[in-house]
Design a protein around this motif. Structure first.
Motif, PDB file in Angstrom:
ATOM      1  N   LEU A 159     -12.173  17.086   3.565  1.00  0.00           N
ATOM      2  CA  LEU A 159     -10.978  16.659   4.505  1.00  0.00           C
ATOM      3  C   LEU A 159      -9.726  16.305   3.602  1.00  0.00           C
ATOM      4  N   LEU A 160     -10.159  15.382   2.680  1.00  0.00           N
ATOM      5  CA  LEU A 160      -9.261  14.409   1.914  1.00  0.00           C
ATOM      6  C   LEU A 160      -9.898  14.079   0.512  1.00  0.00           C
ATOM      7  N   VAL A 161      -9.051  13.911  -0.514  1.00  0.00           N
ATOM      8  CA  VAL A 161      -9.373  13.342  -1.524  1.00  0.00           C
ATOM      9  C   VAL A 161      -8.294  12.068  -1.842  1.00  0.00           C
ATOM     10  N   LEU A 165      -5.843  19.206  -7.379  1.00  0.00           N
ATOM     11  CA  LEU A 165      -4.978  18.329  -6.676  1.00  0.00           C
ATOM     12  C   LEU A 165      -3.548  18.964  -6.747  1.00  0.00           C
ATOM     13  N   GLY A 166      -2.756  19.065  -5.726  1.00  0.00           N
ATOM     14  CA  GLY A 166      -1.425  19.187  -5.763  1.00  0.00           C
ATOM     15  C   GLY A 166      -0.680  18.072  -5.806  1.00  0.00           C
ATOM     16  N   TRP A 167       0.172  17.635  -6.703  1.00  0.00           N
ATOM     17  CA  TRP A 167       0.854  16.253  -6.663  1.00  0.00           C
ATOM     18  C   TRP A 167       2.295  16.352  -6.261  1.00  0.00           C
ATOM     19  N   ALA A 168       2.756  15.387  -5.432  1.00  0.00           N
ATOM     20  CA  ALA A 168       4.016  15.492  -5.240  1.00  0.00           C
ATOM     21  C   ALA A 168       4.905  16.381  -4.981  1.00  0.00           C
ATOM     22  N   ASN A 196       0.779  -1.131   0.024  1.00  0.00           N
ATOM     23  CA  ASN A 196       0.123  -0.090  -0.132  1.00  0.00           C
ATOM     24  C   ASN A 196       0.833   1.223   0.063  1.00  0.00           C
ATOM     25  N   ARG A 197       1.445   1.627  -1.046  1.00  0.00           N
ATOM     26  CA  ARG A 197       2.189   2.785  -1.256  1.00  0.00           C
ATOM     27  C   ARG A 197       1.193   4.019  -1.906  1.00  0.00           C
ATOM     28  N   SER A 198       1.928   5.212  -1.915  1.00  0.00           N
ATOM     29  CA  SER A 198       1.420   6.172  -2.634  1.00  0.00           C
ATOM     30  C   SER A 198       1.682   5.987  -4.075  1.00  0.00           C
TER      31      SER A 198
END
Ligand SMILES: Cc1cc2nc3c(=O)[nH]c(=O)nc-3n(C[C@H](O)[C@H](O)[C@H](O)COP(=O)(O)O)c2cc1C
Length: 197
Positions: free
Chosen positions: A144-146, A64-67, A10-12
């Motif tokens: 809260l989260l996506v 969304l803001g990525w990495a 279970n990684r991102s």
């Protein structure tokens, strides 16, 4: 799969086979895992918006803001974007605080995804006003989260933190993504007992 194997898997993941169509039943089953998870004061104040259609997926992607550590990378290009999303919302009509329920819920969802051979990524970096307007999310529901979901198209490897203690993830020339993790010994706190007089 043991819990340890599942946690390791279970990684991102941030690059996907976008052509993989996510049946709406999948995020629904994953939210059911969140529903069955722990909740502060058992208030169960979280609500979930499910997105599996390309048009709605694109609206979410845009916010969304990525990495953040990969300065030269703006996020996945067309064809490598997630197949779906779960937007985790806090219903302020139910409770004053979500406690830590969204973290617990997100982990249950992503472990369920890993078990199914899928993967994803949690996002706290969201342009929330834009997402609210774009999806028509009502005021009493705080974003809260996506959670992005899809069939991962990248390899992610865990590595020990280097001597410089840098926690920033990075990629090599082959696009393999490396995530430094602190050693077990380094996160166990040994209480300091004052010497007896
Ligand atoms: C609460 C939370 C918020 C996060 N927000 C973002 C985000 O906005 N953008 C992103 O690319 N990754 C985000 N991540 C993913 C982390 O960067 C990732 O968990 C970390 O690099 C460790 O990698 P791993 O999940 O594979 O262990 C978030 C993770 C968590 C737990």
């Amino acid at each position: 799969m043991s819990i340890r194997e599942l946690v390791l898997k279970n990684r991102s993941y941030r690059r996907f086979y976008e052509e993989y169509r996510l049946d709406r039943d999948v995020p629904l089953e994953l939210v059911d895992l969140a529903r069955l998870s722990s909740s502060g004061a058992n208030l169960q104040s979280l609500k979930y918006l499910l997105s599996t259609e390309p048009e709605q997926n694109a609206r979410i992607f845009d916010t969304l803001g990525w990495a953040g550590y990969l300065k030269e990378w703006d996020g996945p290009g067309e064809g490598e974007r997630p197949s779906g999303y779960i937007v985790v919302l806090f219903d302020q009509n139910i409770a004053k605080t979500p406690f830590w329920d969204h973290g617990i819920a997100a982990q249950s969802i992503l472990l369920g995804a890993a078990e199914r051979g899928l993967g994803g990524c949690m996002f706290g970096n969201i342009r929330k006003d834009d997402l609210r307007a774009s999806l028509g999310i009502e005021d009493h529901l705080e974003i809260l989260l996506v959670i992005a979901l899809g069939k991962p198209k990248e390899e992610v490897r865990l590595v020990p933190l280097g001597p410089d203690g840098d926690v920033k993830y990075y990629r090599d020339a082959d696009g393999i993504h490396y995530v430094p993790k602190r050693a077990l010994n380094d996160i166990i706190h040994e209480p300091h007992h004052p010497k007896e007089a």
